[in-house]
Enzyme design. Sequence first.
Site, mmCIF file in Angstrom:
data_model
loop_
_atom_site.group_PDB
_atom_site.id
_atom_site.type_symbol
_atom_site.label_atom_id
_atom_site.label_comp_id
_atom_site.label_asym_id
_atom_site.label_seq_id
_atom_site.Cartn_x
_atom_site.Cartn_y
_atom_site.Cartn_z
ATOM 1 N N LYS A 65 75.415 40.312 50.474
ATOM 2 C CA LYS A 65 76.241 40.873 49.695
ATOM 3 C C LYS A 65 77.631 40.243 50.476
ATOM 4 C CE LYS A 65 77.862 42.887 45.895
ATOM 5 N NZ LYS A 65 76.908 42.803 44.335
ATOM 6 N N ARG A 81 79.286 48.860 46.213
ATOM 7 C CA ARG A 81 77.938 48.491 46.040
ATOM 8 C C ARG A 81 77.125 48.588 47.534
ATOM 9 N NH1 ARG A 81 81.392 45.061 42.474
ATOM 10 N NH2 ARG A 81 80.042 45.121 39.851
ATOM 11 N N GLY A 117 68.558 45.964 41.635
ATOM 12 C CA GLY A 117 68.798 46.314 40.935
ATOM 13 C C GLY A 117 67.977 47.929 41.627
ATOM 14 N N MET A 144 69.097 49.727 44.671
ATOM 15 C CA MET A 144 70.648 50.635 45.042
ATOM 16 C C MET A 144 71.446 51.291 44.105
ATOM 17 S SD MET A 144 70.172 50.145 49.153
ATOM 18 C CE MET A 144 70.221 48.726 48.594
ATOM 19 N N ARG A 153 75.142 33.843 46.883
ATOM 20 C CA ARG A 153 73.800 34.148 46.995
ATOM 21 C C ARG A 153 72.820 33.358 47.427
ATOM 22 N NH1 ARG A 153 71.047 39.797 44.575
ATOM 23 N NH2 ARG A 153 70.788 38.901 42.131
ATOM 24 N N HIS A 161 66.222 41.878 34.216
ATOM 25 C CA HIS A 161 65.417 42.674 35.820
ATOM 26 C C HIS A 161 63.740 41.561 35.263
ATOM 27 C CE1 HIS A 161 62.889 45.630 37.637
ATOM 28 N NE2 HIS A 161 64.019 45.654 38.356
ATOM 29 N N SER A 206 34.827 28.185 66.189
ATOM 30 C CA SER A 206 35.747 28.531 64.327
ATOM 31 C C SER A 206 35.901 30.206 64.579
ATOM 32 C CB SER A 206 35.044 28.043 63.361
ATOM 33 O OG SER A 206 35.135 28.388 62.032
ATOM 34 N N CYS A 250 38.045 29.564 59.796
ATOM 35 C CA CYS A 250 37.505 29.857 58.535
ATOM 36 C C CYS A 250 37.540 30.905 57.810
ATOM 37 C CB CYS A 250 35.803 29.220 58.529
ATOM 38 S SG CYS A 250 35.669 30.396 59.982
ATOM 39 N N TYR A 287 42.795 22.750 63.463
ATOM 40 C CA TYR A 287 42.803 23.185 61.833
ATOM 41 C C TYR A 287 43.285 24.436 61.541
ATOM 42 C CZ TYR A 287 37.965 23.883 62.454
ATOM 43 O OH TYR A 287 36.995 24.605 62.503
#
Lengths: 893, 893
Positions: B29, B99, B108, B110, B355, B471, B779, B846, B866
């Site tokens: 903020k 704040r 919400g 704090m 934000r 909220h 693997s 895997c 992979y």
Amino acid sequence: MQGMSKYVYRFGGGLSDGDASMKNLLGGKGANLAEMAKIGLPVPPGFTITTEVCTYYYQHNESYPDGFRQDVMEGIRHIEKIIGKRFGDADNPLLVSVRSGARVSMPGMMDTILNIGLNDETVRGLVRATGDERFAYDSYRRLVQMYGNVVLEVPRERFEEIISEKKKERGVTADTKLSADDWKEIIARYKELIKEATGRAFPEEPEKQLMGAIGAVFDSWNTRRAKDYRRVNNIPDEWGTAVNVQMMVFGNMGDDCATGVGFTRNPSTGENRIFGEYLKNAQGEDVVAGIRTPQAISIEQKIASGSTLPALEEEFPDIYRELLDVKNILESHYRDVQDFEFTIEKGHLWMLQTRRGKRTALSALKIAVDMAEEGLIDRKTAVLRVQPEQLDQLLHPMIDPSEKVDIIAKGLPASPGAATGKVVFDPDEAEKLAEDGEDVLLVRRETSPDDFHGMVVSKGILTALGGMSSHAAVVARGIGKPCVAGCSAISVDYEKELFTVGDIVVKKFDYVTIDGGTGRVILGKVKTIPAKLSSDFRKFMGWADSFRKMGVRANADTPEDAARAREFGAEGIGLCRTEHMFFEGDRIIAMREMILATSKEERRRALGKVLPYQKQDFVKIFRAMDGLPVIIRTLDPPLHEFLPHNDDEVRELAEKTGIPEEKIKKKLLSMEEANPMLGYRGCRLGIQYPEITEMQAKAIFEATVEVIKEGKKLVPEVMIPLVGFKKELELQRRIVERVAAEVMEETGVKFDYMVGTMIELPRAALTADEIAEVADFFSFGTNDLTQTTLGLSRDDAAKFLPLYLDEKIMMYEPFQVLDQEGVGQLVEMGIERGRKTKPNLEVGICGEHGGEPSSIHFCFKVGMNYVSCSPFRVPIARLAAAHASILAEKSDK
Amino acid sequence: MQGMSKYVYRFGGGLSDGDASMKNLLGGKGANLAEMAKIGLPVPPGFTITTEVCTYYYQHNESYPDGFRQDVMEGIRHIEKIIGKRFGDADNPLLVSVRSGARVSMPGMMDTILNIGLNDETVRGLVRATGDERFAYDSYRRLVQMYGNVVLEVPRERFEEIISEKKKERGVTADTKLSADDWKEIIARYKELIKEATGRAFPEEPEKQLMGAIGAVFDSWNTRRAKDYRRVNNIPDEWGTAVNVQMMVFGNMGDDCATGVGFTRNPSTGENRIFGEYLKNAQGEDVVAGIRTPQAISIEQKIASGSTLPALEEEFPDIYRELLDVKNILESHYRDVQDFEFTIEKGHLWMLQTRRGKRTALSALKIAVDMAEEGLIDRKTAVLRVQPEQLDQLLHPMIDPSEKVDIIAKGLPASPGAATGKVVFDPDEAEKLAEDGEDVLLVRRETSPDDFHGMVVSKGILTALGGMSSHAAVVARGIGKPCVAGCSAISVDYEKELFTVGDIVVKKFDYVTIDGGTGRVILGKVKTIPAKLSSDFRKFMGWADSFRKMGVRANADTPEDAARAREFGAEGIGLCRTEHMFFEGDRIIAMREMILATSKEERRRALGKVLPYQKQDFVKIFRAMDGLPVIIRTLDPPLHEFLPHNDDEVRELAEKTGIPEEKIKKKLLSMEEANPMLGYRGCRLGIQYPEITEMQAKAIFEATVEVIKEGKKLVPEVMIPLVGFKKELELQRRIVERVAAEVMEETGVKFDYMVGTMIELPRAALTADEIAEVADFFSFGTNDLTQTTLGLSRDDAAKFLPLYLDEKIMMYEPFQVLDQEGVGQLVEMGIERGRKTKPNLEVGICGEHGGEPSSIHFCFKVGMNYVSCSPFRVPIARLAAAHASILAEKSDK
């Protein structure tokens, strides 16, 4: 094969291509024949075919390298030149023996063929040369028989049947009563048998005989029994065997001939006297086979053994004196006890073999101490002369002298120690029973290499035939099993599965005890006591300790264990498990209350009941270890191990605690685990229930204060088990530190202490640098570390571990011998990373590997401060650690 | 504290000490307030107290560094200078808000305190300055109430009771009906309450108020709910929060005032239109709290939502246009969707916050694609804009449109996706039920931060009150849970544990389904279908794939799985488990016969019955994967898993096979294991019973030939599980190679294939250099590797893992998120050593970690070829792998 310099190494006639250092190439026998020839001992000339040829043979579909056959024949020319006879000569033929000879001795495991060079023509030359037709044909039939059996694989029984028939025809019982003509006939029948059984004729050409015999020896490297022996003795298959071809000498050419084996010192007691056995007018095999009872070498030995037969010292006094010279030459050359074979041919002494004499633990110790004091070797060498594992024999229990024992027979004290077990006559059955966890005593008329697997698993071996050098005796000493051999009073009936001693009948599965130190055979089980340790032992261990650089502690859970550990020379306790302290008497009820409690307060209350007992245990242990370090491990096993295991126990617990049975059963069910080994145990308990750690810390520190007040010295080390994350240790450490501060505050006594951890999870080893930030010491729990690193449950692995060892997937049982290649990497990593954080971090091992010599060497190599093992293994660990120091020093030079 | 440059960063009035890059220091903020001030947006002046001060505060027993108070007051001077009011001025007082503001938003979680600076004296100045007595005293009572609750910890209810009383006295129901005098009285009663409850008076001095508020915000960092939130969101406790002190602006000073929140684009759909809600004459809290129903920003939005209230576009047309400009400034500056807060005070627009806008998966995708196509961002940035885990929402099943559903109500589509579960009203109960494995649907009137733990464990959330920014809606979108919010048709009765919709009564534990994409609330369970993937999705994934360098395969055991995997973009099968192939129909009988067989022949016969089935399975899988690699793992689980599990099954088996029940039971008993995880499984089976591997290899290769004959391409990869020793793989490989040769010989078809292994034991990783000598691929089976490395049984860990996460011993559930620090070391080591032997060794993963984004980053970093995961997670893995490539490229620059 590249890099193979030559195939054949000659010896004899003042020449030696090889020497004793070339065992890998020439085998033990070949290298020592070369060495003996070099130092002037009377060795029949010959040559050795290298182990490289054997390797080539197996890598090339059982064929030989180019030029091999020519080299072999040049070797024969070498013998001919020295001895003035010719191979295949019809008049005065040279005969040779072909013997195996691996890097290490594998007694009786491989094949031998004698009298090569005889055929229908040369045998007549031998008659002429020796003037002894019967001897010549007997020799010839031996060749045909051995060759037929070993090379051509005709069963031995078939040959024996022919002799038996002949004896029946002739109405005699002994071989010696057969005449030259009888042997001739037997030879003819042998040859028919071979033809019929194999479709091939016995080869008359000496060169063909020789090459066949060499191939047979190579082949015998891979028989089942040879492989079994190698597996048990951890001999790599790749080594291969050498082959020794040597001029035949005969101990069976008459009464001025003999053959024998000897030791430069007594292999059972270590006494510094020549010791051995011989047979007049006999071949070497006759001694080893244990068929005829041999005679002693010295008069003294004869008297000691109660023999009625004359000693060599009496029958061949000149040769006896010559042998005493040989003993001195061998010992001052090899600087160790030698085990030698000799043959007397027509009054002439020939040395056929020498090698390091196998010995019992007792004799190894005495020989090492004596030789050091005689100035033959230095003390470091002396220390190296006793294998750590051998000490186990000295530490083994003996028969309690105060026991009334029912001695039913007496045999030769072939391998020391007492053993009790169920009598079994069949080695396969012995193996089966032993697998079921039974103590087995193997009883045989005599043993042969085919019985080896049964001997290995038995507690002890009893034979009716054979002497101190019989197969049974030699093998038993080698594997450290008690053995009574040549107990002629017993009569073994394999059919009925029993043995008798006079009127006494001992059936299969009856209990019998033997005392391999005295030769006694005792009916039933017998109480045993620990061996008394000799003053030699103390002196020797003193030398070992003086060279040793790594500490040796013991794993001891009780005051009694602690005291015993100290007696055995432990320098502290490396692992004191606390779980048993929860089991005795009423403590277990309190522990169960604790587990069933639903609040911290209830748990604290229940634990409070255990505290005083636990404290008293610590007090006693601390007293016993006054001045030495003691590592105490906080509670480790899964809690459910403490819960009742059956309905009766549940009922009892419900009554004693007032907790409903239902609730207890529900808890039991909820605590069941799929994989307890990887479950809710170790520090995980202390994290969930900090009050357990709290109580244990309190017991430890209150005991510390009590013992310090008595004027004793103590720095307790608190060890947190199964840590995988730094934070676990941090949280547990915080509790221990708080309790320590509280106890100091309450008692006004200040004390030092350490907090450390087991490294027994791969993650702990991998993150040892972090963990060391909050650890004062590490102790490697290699039992669990092996289980997790190999993914192998110790409880379950029995199903496939034997297969894994057979298939050589693993070379050792990994719970006995540390898997250095895998687990060892984590140990090394753990130490290195731990010490990166804390250079002076105390590091030890408390898994069972801490008492196993090769693992102890590893522990030394990776820089551990100490090893910890069971009290009985402490001397072994001390010696192994001394070896490690001495060997490291040597390799540094 | 060393290195702390300054405590306070100012902004406003054309000055900014900080900027958007300083989130770590100033919080999200604060950094964005500084940035907005910098780019010329109308930000009320103020200053930010750094997170370093918070850290200092907690490290120094909740005290401040020297000079801190002075710096704060200098910050106040900065505001005064710009705005021309003075803090505590009796005539025209400056009021400020305090704040919290952490690095990442914790909505919400704090505390906030408004109107600081008011007291009995300055309130009169505010009356004078605003000419609005009622407003001034309402503001004052808000301060006293917030301060009393937040700073002095008097329960909120106590304050609410006082207002309720007052309303009753005055006979009104709405707060708005209370007069200035009423507020004055309420303020007096508040102050009495505070005095009585805390023993301390409400502080009148503005500076004391300010310092108290700052302390309270710091304290709120460590409330239970804040800690819970951080745990779930993996936010380190050490970060701390910044504190923003800012001039108060009022949206509640009359009808020319308002307050609202907005998004620069629609956060649910991603549509490029400003989107938001506001309340006239209200404070910001009123919007978030969901007490009054807010109005839409644009007319279009109003119509779409079916609202009857006027839009901002209608009520404040100038401000609306100003907001459109703000949208453009913000987006072209931040190049991302912004979530902003604003207040209109007397017709003047103030920006209070901006934000990064949270968004649903759907909108994130659309926004990323749109912005790339608008040229605002490049494609790489677009790809990075969607979090891999978010795709899960798109891939989640939706309600089957063909289903007849019983829609009982409609609410706001607050977070997309369908969810079915048992209705629960209490978050604690939700948690309990979810732990028991139940699907839970949390129903609340509205949610508050205290409900967070219940929301996390629920399948979906339904609320009666609150808008799209309530909220419930914000949190649900953040955690990817379906949510229907503001469903005013339902009436929730917490007491009776039910909710009603007209006549319909839905009780606790009844099943309800919600559709967070449409807002529908449906009675009962409903059939769902996979979401249809949009063309945006395909475009986006195409971009991702174009940047991705690591392959993505799927774990698929059946032809159906294989087909689905391919649809989801899998580039092969990384793991095809074969165990299920033994379970179907009669195969299990043959398998049981095999296990009970006593000879190789019997076993072969039994396996022969399974072969054709297994072969057909492979044929279908190979067909589906034409041209792509397929890794097939040979039998892995302990054999006893295949045996009958109860008496009935034993009887059936006995009947079908003719094997006596007794024998079966004995076998069952003999196969029980203490730790099956570490037992007789994996390649240990194939070593013991080579005929199993043989049969499987035959099935694989015969299937290969069949598929190749159809003209398809295929190189099957045979994977041997649980290898710890090179020799294991060597022996198994030999069987596979022999069978391959036989199949080629028999069919005359040549094919390529590979033989490799799972690396799932620490020892395998440690000796990977050796194992690679006989492996064509590795693997990593990180499930088992985690179990063994951490010594943690997945089946048993549930008992203590929650505690371990709570205690921060582990930061993540190690079976979900790869333990990079521990297990990761072994993975890295395994790859490095394997490639040292074979530089081109194919390496993949895997374990389930193969579908988890942070683990996938790790796999890329250590050089895997992979990852392989379940078919549904393939798109997530593709995106995560693309992120890894792009981020690596960026960090290289």
